[in-house]
Design a protein around this motif. Structure first.
Motif, short mmCIF file in Angstrom:
data_model
loop_
_atom_site.label_atom_id
_atom_site.label_comp_id
_atom_site.label_asym_id
_atom_site.label_seq_id
_atom_site.Cartn_x
_atom_site.Cartn_y
_atom_site.Cartn_z
N MET A 1 16.26 -13.13 8.20
CA MET A 1 15.20 -13.25 7.39
C MET A 1 14.09 -12.35 7.84
SD MET A 1 13.69 -16.70 5.41
CE MET A 1 12.22 -16.99 6.38
N PRO A 2 13.52 -11.50 6.97
CA PRO A 2 12.47 -10.51 7.58
C PRO A 2 11.16 -11.58 8.08
CG PRO A 2 12.52 -10.40 5.00
CD PRO A 2 13.73 -11.39 5.55
N ARG A 3 10.78 -10.81 9.12
CA ARG A 3 9.34 -11.66 9.45
C ARG A 3 8.31 -10.99 8.62
NH1 ARG A 3 12.42 -9.69 14.02
NH2 ARG A 3 11.29 -7.79 14.12
N ARG A 4 7.37 -12.01 8.18
CA ARG A 4 6.23 -11.73 7.40
C ARG A 4 5.04 -11.27 8.62
NH1 ARG A 4 3.29 -13.58 2.95
NH2 ARG A 4 1.19 -14.47 3.27
N PRO A 5 4.44 -10.26 8.11
CA PRO A 5 3.58 -9.50 8.85
C PRO A 5 2.15 -10.44 9.10
CG PRO A 5 3.91 -7.80 6.93
CD PRO A 5 4.79 -9.39 6.73
N ILE A 6 1.71 -10.21 10.14
CA ILE A 6 0.67 -10.98 10.58
C ILE A 6 -0.64 -10.00 11.14
CG2 ILE A 6 1.64 -11.95 12.56
CD1 ILE A 6 -0.09 -14.20 12.46
N PHE A 7 -1.77 -10.05 10.51
CA PHE A 7 -2.61 -9.31 11.20
C PHE A 7 -3.92 -10.15 11.35
CE2 PHE A 7 -0.35 -6.82 8.22
CZ PHE A 7 -0.31 -5.43 8.89
N ALA A 205 14.91 -17.72 17.61
CA ALA A 205 13.83 -17.52 18.01
C ALA A 205 13.38 -16.12 18.38
CB ALA A 205 13.18 -18.63 19.19
N GLY A 206 14.18 -15.53 19.21
CA GLY A 206 13.90 -14.21 19.40
C GLY A 206 13.88 -13.36 18.29
N LYS A 207 14.78 -13.63 17.18
CA LYS A 207 14.72 -12.80 16.06
C LYS A 207 13.41 -13.26 15.29
CE LYS A 207 19.41 -11.72 15.13
NZ LYS A 207 20.09 -12.71 15.29
N GLY A 208 13.08 -14.33 15.38
CA GLY A 208 12.08 -15.01 14.25
C GLY A 208 10.49 -14.83 14.77
N ILE A 209 10.21 -14.95 15.89
CA ILE A 209 8.79 -14.86 16.55
C ILE A 209 8.23 -13.47 16.24
CG2 ILE A 209 7.34 -15.09 18.59
CD1 ILE A 209 9.44 -17.20 19.85
N ARG A 210 6.97 -13.63 15.63
CA ARG A 210 6.35 -12.32 15.52
C ARG A 210 5.75 -11.80 16.54
NH1 ARG A 210 3.43 -14.48 9.97
NH2 ARG A 210 3.10 -16.22 11.44
N ILE A 211 5.64 -10.38 16.83
CA ILE A 211 4.97 -9.86 17.85
C ILE A 211 3.82 -8.66 17.25
CG2 ILE A 211 5.45 -8.61 19.93
CD1 ILE A 211 8.29 -9.48 19.90
N GLN A 212 2.71 -9.15 17.55
CA GLN A 212 1.66 -8.23 16.90
C GLN A 212 1.44 -6.86 18.06
OE1 GLN A 212 -1.22 -11.46 16.75
NE2 GLN A 212 -1.51 -10.79 14.69
N TYR A 213 0.94 -5.98 17.69
CA TYR A 213 0.47 -4.96 18.46
C TYR A 213 -1.03 -5.05 18.29
CZ TYR A 213 -0.97 -0.53 20.65
OH TYR A 213 -1.76 0.17 21.38
N GLY A 214 -1.77 -4.84 19.73
CA GLY A 214 -3.23 -4.71 19.86
C GLY A 214 -3.69 -3.61 20.65
N GLY A 215 -4.77 -2.92 20.50
CA GLY A 215 -5.19 -1.77 20.89
C GLY A 215 -5.64 -0.84 20.39
N SER A 216 -6.80 -0.70 19.96
CA SER A 216 -7.52 0.53 19.15
C SER A 216 -6.59 0.52 17.71
CB SER A 216 -7.53 1.67 20.15
OG SER A 216 -8.29 1.44 21.14
N VAL A 217 -6.17 -0.39 17.17
CA VAL A 217 -5.68 -0.16 15.78
C VAL A 217 -6.53 0.22 15.04
CG1 VAL A 217 -4.27 -1.39 13.97
CG2 VAL A 217 -3.78 -1.70 16.30
N LYS A 218 -6.36 0.90 14.05
CA LYS A 218 -7.25 1.48 12.97
C LYS A 218 -6.49 1.62 11.75
CE LYS A 218 -10.81 2.80 15.82
NZ LYS A 218 -10.41 2.20 17.21
N PRO A 219 -7.31 1.80 10.56
CA PRO A 219 -6.64 1.87 9.27
C PRO A 219 -5.56 3.42 9.33
CG PRO A 219 -8.91 1.47 8.85
CD PRO A 219 -8.90 1.72 10.24
#
Ligand code: PEP
Length: 256
Positions: A1-7, A205-219
């Motif tokens: 199942m695709p992981r839903r984006p999280i912001f 769990a490895g496939k399903g847990i969402r991983i966000q990137y953080g660090g100077s993210v901009k549009p």
């Protein structure tokens, strides 16, 4: 199942409750489509209530920290029960500023994660290396010890409740500096985190847990980050303080 984006927006120590209300009115008026991503706003504790009551329920609200203790003589601390009662859905645990400035250790962070998960809330658990770590080729070693140090003590609880966990990979050298990790550096770290999660919690769990990137993210840099196979969203500091810029990040990132 695709992981839903999280912001998620991490306001840090910015905005009073009154300023937060104005932000929420402007952000709500932009009309983010709740079907494209999970969106979470993490204001200071004093603005949790006004943010919760000013936003539609389709947008999550998160605390930036909470105590490892449930109650008692801990002057200045805020318990998970207090956070939950404001209607929060998320708590950020282990932000690099808390690790560095408030000496939060992996063992303490494990206790905090435990409180958040036990209480039924979602944890956004931050990991990331310093510039010195990266230059000494220690990135994977640091990520491994941060993940193992805080997740191993609560593995049995997480084995059935890992959907309440999101990881935020935040290279410390990219936070608030304008320096973004290259897409390859970010993808490599995310891939490593995902394999570590699979090893600790199993492949599902490895496939399903969402991983966000953080660090100077901009549009204008979120799209290429979100195009990477193991990047599922962003934890945004500075650029989330302006409602339009946070909105653009979500729109550009989720459309990838
Ligand atoms: C953060 O503090 O979590 C963060 C990612 O900050 P910034 O976006 O400002 O680099």
């Amino acid at each position: 199942m695709p992981r839903r984006p999280i912001f998620a927006a991490n306001w840090k120590m910015n905005k009073t409750a009154r300023e937060a209300k104005l932000y929420c009115a402007e952000f709500s008026a932009l009309g983010i489509d709740p079907s494209i991503a999970d969106v979470v706003i993490c204001p200071p504790f004093t603005a949790l209530d006004s943010v919760r009551t000013s936003l539609p329920q389709t947008i999550g609200v998160g605390a930036q920290n909470s105590s490892n203790h449930l109650s008692g003589a801990f002057t200045g601390e805020i318990s998970i029960g207090m956070v939950a009662e404001t209607g929060c859905s998320h708590v950020i645990v282990g932000h690099s500023e808390r690790r560095a400035l408030f000496n939060e250790s992996p063992a303490l962070l494990s206790e905090k994660l435990d409180r958040v998960i036990e209480c039924g809330l979602h944890a956004i658990f931050c990991v990331g290396e310093t510039l010195a770590d990266r230059e000494a080729n220690l990135t994977q070693q640091v990520l491994l010890s941060q993940l193992q140090g805080s997740l191993k003590p609560i593995l049995s609880e997480l084995s059935t409740r890992w959907t309440q966990l999101t990881i935020a990979y935040e290279p410390v050298w990219a936070i608030g500096t304008g320096k973004v990790a290259t897409v390859d550096q970010a993808q490599d770290a995310h891939h490593f985190i995902r394999s570590t999660l699979s090893g600790l919690l199993g492949p599902q769990a490895g496939k399903g847990i969402r991983i966000q990137y953080g660090g100077s993210v901009k549009p204008d840099n979120v799209k290429e980050l979100m195009a990477q196979p193991d990047i599922d969203g962003a934890l945004v500091g500075g650029a989330s303080l302006d409602p339009r810029s946070f909105y653009e990040i979500i729109k550009n990132g989720a459309s990838q």
